[in-house]
Design an enzyme around this catalytic site. Sequence first.
Site, PDB file in Angstrom:
ATOM      1  N   ASN A  25      46.899 -63.210 -48.530  1.00  0.00           N
ATOM      2  CA  ASN A  25      47.917 -62.610 -49.389  1.00  0.00           C
ATOM      3  C   ASN A  25      48.513 -63.721 -50.252  1.00  0.00           C
ATOM      4  O   ASN A  25      49.309 -64.514 -49.768  1.00  0.00           O
ATOM      5  CB  ASN A  25      48.998 -61.961 -48.499  1.00  0.00           C
ATOM      6  CG  ASN A  25      50.159 -61.408 -49.310  1.00  0.00           C
ATOM      7  OD1 ASN A  25      50.080 -61.296 -50.536  1.00  0.00           O
ATOM      8  ND2 ASN A  25      51.243 -61.054 -48.624  1.00  0.00           N
ATOM      9  N   TRP A  26      48.088 -63.743 -51.512  1.00  0.00           N
ATOM     10  CA  TRP A  26      48.548 -64.821 -52.403  1.00  0.00           C
ATOM     11  C   TRP A  26      49.984 -64.610 -52.863  1.00  0.00           C
ATOM     12  O   TRP A  26      50.569 -65.482 -53.479  1.00  0.00           O
ATOM     13  CB  TRP A  26      47.631 -64.923 -53.627  1.00  0.00           C
ATOM     14  CG  TRP A  26      46.252 -65.447 -53.333  1.00  0.00           C
ATOM     15  CD1 TRP A  26      45.704 -65.710 -52.105  1.00  0.00           C
ATOM     16  CD2 TRP A  26      45.223 -65.763 -54.300  1.00  0.00           C
ATOM     17  NE1 TRP A  26      44.418 -66.173 -52.252  1.00  0.00           N
ATOM     18  CE2 TRP A  26      44.097 -66.212 -53.583  1.00  0.00           C
ATOM     19  CE3 TRP A  26      45.158 -65.704 -55.691  1.00  0.00           C
ATOM     20  CZ2 TRP A  26      42.916 -66.601 -54.216  1.00  0.00           C
ATOM     21  CZ3 TRP A  26      43.988 -66.084 -56.332  1.00  0.00           C
ATOM     22  CH2 TRP A  26      42.872 -66.541 -55.601  1.00  0.00           C
ATOM     23  N   LYS A  27      50.523 -63.436 -52.620  1.00  0.00           N
ATOM     24  CA  LYS A  27      51.887 -63.089 -53.078  1.00  0.00           C
ATOM     25  C   LYS A  27      52.002 -63.368 -54.582  1.00  0.00           C
ATOM     26  O   LYS A  27      51.032 -63.175 -55.310  1.00  0.00           O
ATOM     27  CB  LYS A  27      52.931 -63.846 -52.256  1.00  0.00           C
ATOM     28  CG  LYS A  27      52.694 -63.704 -50.749  1.00  0.00           C
ATOM     29  CD  LYS A  27      53.852 -64.160 -49.935  1.00  0.00           C
ATOM     30  CE  LYS A  27      53.490 -64.096 -48.456  1.00  0.00           C
ATOM     31  NZ  LYS A  27      54.610 -64.318 -47.589  1.00  0.00           N
ATOM     32  N   SER A  84      52.789 -67.263 -40.539  1.00  0.00           N
ATOM     33  CA  SER A  84      52.560 -68.712 -40.494  1.00  0.00           C
ATOM     34  C   SER A  84      51.272 -69.094 -39.768  1.00  0.00           C
ATOM     35  O   SER A  84      51.225 -70.108 -39.072  1.00  0.00           O
ATOM     36  CB  SER A  84      53.774 -69.435 -39.867  1.00  0.00           C
ATOM     37  OG  SER A  84      54.931 -69.235 -40.658  1.00  0.00           O
ATOM     38  N   GLU A 107      53.333 -58.364 -38.060  1.00  0.00           N
ATOM     39  CA  GLU A 107      53.899 -59.566 -38.654  1.00  0.00           C
ATOM     40  C   GLU A 107      55.380 -59.673 -38.282  1.00  0.00           C
ATOM     41  O   GLU A 107      56.232 -59.052 -38.940  1.00  0.00           O
ATOM     42  CB  GLU A 107      53.784 -59.512 -40.182  1.00  0.00           C
ATOM     43  CG  GLU A 107      52.379 -59.376 -40.695  1.00  0.00           C
ATOM     44  CD  GLU A 107      52.251 -59.916 -42.113  1.00  0.00           C
ATOM     45  OE1 GLU A 107      51.511 -60.871 -42.293  1.00  0.00           O
ATOM     46  OE2 GLU A 107      52.936 -59.400 -43.007  1.00  0.00           O
ATOM     47  N   HIS A 158      54.657 -54.402 -46.516  1.00  0.00           N
ATOM     48  CA  HIS A 158      54.942 -55.808 -46.197  1.00  0.00           C
ATOM     49  C   HIS A 158      56.461 -55.976 -46.097  1.00  0.00           C
ATOM     50  O   HIS A 158      57.215 -55.338 -46.829  1.00  0.00           O
ATOM     51  CB  HIS A 158      54.358 -56.715 -47.292  1.00  0.00           C
ATOM     52  CG  HIS A 158      54.335 -58.158 -46.914  1.00  0.00           C
ATOM     53  ND1 HIS A 158      55.470 -58.943 -46.945  1.00  0.00           N
ATOM     54  CD2 HIS A 158      53.335 -58.960 -46.471  1.00  0.00           C
ATOM     55  CE1 HIS A 158      55.150 -60.172 -46.546  1.00  0.00           C
ATOM     56  NE2 HIS A 158      53.859 -60.204 -46.252  1.00  0.00           N
ATOM     57  N   GLU A 202      58.300 -58.152 -47.207  1.00  0.00           N
ATOM     58  CA  GLU A 202      58.921 -58.550 -48.479  1.00  0.00           C
ATOM     59  C   GLU A 202      59.107 -57.345 -49.394  1.00  0.00           C
ATOM     60  O   GLU A 202      59.938 -57.394 -50.312  1.00  0.00           O
ATOM     61  CB  GLU A 202      58.069 -59.659 -49.139  1.00  0.00           C
ATOM     62  CG  GLU A 202      58.228 -60.969 -48.370  1.00  0.00           C
ATOM     63  CD  GLU A 202      57.067 -61.942 -48.512  1.00  0.00           C
ATOM     64  OE1 GLU A 202      56.207 -61.756 -49.393  1.00  0.00           O
ATOM     65  OE2 GLU A 202      57.020 -62.897 -47.710  1.00  0.00           O
ATOM     66  N   GLY A 251      56.255 -67.138 -43.433  1.00  0.00           N
ATOM     67  CA  GLY A 251      56.630 -68.202 -44.360  1.00  0.00           C
ATOM     68  C   GLY A 251      57.615 -69.201 -43.792  1.00  0.00           C
ATOM     69  O   GLY A 251      58.187 -70.002 -44.540  1.00  0.00           O
ATOM     70  N   GLY A 263      49.415 -65.814 -45.477  1.00  0.00           N
ATOM     71  CA  GLY A 263      50.131 -66.015 -46.742  1.00  0.00           C
ATOM     72  C   GLY A 263      49.923 -67.426 -47.266  1.00  0.00           C
ATOM     73  O   GLY A 263      48.923 -67.738 -47.901  1.00  0.00           O
ATOM     74  N   GLY A 264      50.860 -68.311 -46.934  1.00  0.00           N
ATOM     75  CA  GLY A 264      50.869 -69.671 -47.493  1.00  0.00           C
ATOM     76  C   GLY A 264      49.535 -70.394 -47.376  1.00  0.00           C
ATOM     77  O   GLY A 264      49.068 -71.008 -48.351  1.00  0.00           O
TER      78      GLY A 264
HETATM   79  C1  PEP Z   1      52.334 -62.790 -45.142  1.00  0.00           C
HETATM   80  O1  PEP Z   1      52.757 -62.897 -46.275  1.00  0.00           O
HETATM   81  O2  PEP Z   1      51.924 -61.703 -44.750  1.00  0.00           O
HETATM   82  C2  PEP Z   1      52.348 -63.966 -44.284  1.00  0.00           C
HETATM   83  C3  PEP Z   1      51.973 -63.816 -43.040  1.00  0.00           C
HETATM   84  O3  PEP Z   1      52.758 -65.145 -44.840  1.00  0.00           O
HETATM   85  P1  PEP Z   1      52.695 -66.605 -44.148  1.00  0.00           P
HETATM   86  O4  PEP Z   1      51.303 -66.775 -43.625  1.00  0.00           O
HETATM   87  O5  PEP Z   1      53.006 -67.565 -45.254  1.00  0.00           O
HETATM   88  O6  PEP Z   1      53.706 -66.622 -43.057  1.00  0.00           O
END
Ligand code: PEP
Length: 248
Positions: free
Chosen positions: A13-15, A210, A172, A102, A104, A178, A231-232
């Site tokens: 997930n590049w957001k 994470s 999640e 999500h 967010e 994040g 994500g990151g």
């Molecule tokens: C996400 O955005 O779904 C996520 C898990 O982000 P991160 O890996 O950065 O915690």
Amino acid sequence: MNDVTNTKLIAGNWKMNGLREDGAALARGLAQRALAAGGGGPGCALLICPPTTLLTTVGSVLTGSGIALGGQDCHAAPKGAYTGDISPEMLAMGCSHVILGHSERRHGHGEGDAAVREKVLGAWRAGLVAILCVGETQAQRQAGQAADIVAAQLAGSVPNGAAADNLVVAYEPIWAIGTGLTATLDDIATMHAAVRPRIPAGARILYGGSVNPQNAAGILGLAEVDGALVGGASLDAESFWTIARCCA
Ligand code: PEP
């Protein structure tokens, strides 16, 4: 549609990250690795969810690589007067999956379970696999409510008609997204085991929060975990590929 096999799914997930050049370069880095490995992920299915503005660019770079393309959100309706939104049918022009619910979106845009449920139905109408995100806040976990919160989210946002080939659930914990914090392996296994009977047999349950090259082997080594939503660490081709290789 969902690849209903025993393979794990690693989704990136590049957001809201990536412009034309760096987005294309990141996609190229992944496509090259996938092609060198014979196509697709190293013993897993791979999915990239870039920002909407990069779907065409990334989609064309990924063509033939075996890596699937997904959206990060969509409206429930097929078309209409919804300024700034994108419909499931629009995503389906190049995507096979869409992330929905999500945290967010739930917290930053006030999306509740009923709205998420409508989006899941829209995704299915367009032939997309819905990656439905659920998870508790830190306060809810500390209050011992994590399992109940996730059960309520599933009850409120999974419509009738869910099947292994149209639904992926991503557990999640919000406090792990994040932040560099991850749930313990025991907690992940417990939560995934609690989700399992609430969704169709065979549907994948991903862990997200994470995930990185250092912790991925432990998380993906759990029998209860069918993959990861990253994500990151998906913003770096080598990191994402290293995570994927933990499935091999
Ligand atoms: C996400 O955005 O779904 C996520 C898990 O982000 P991160 O890996 O950065 O915690």
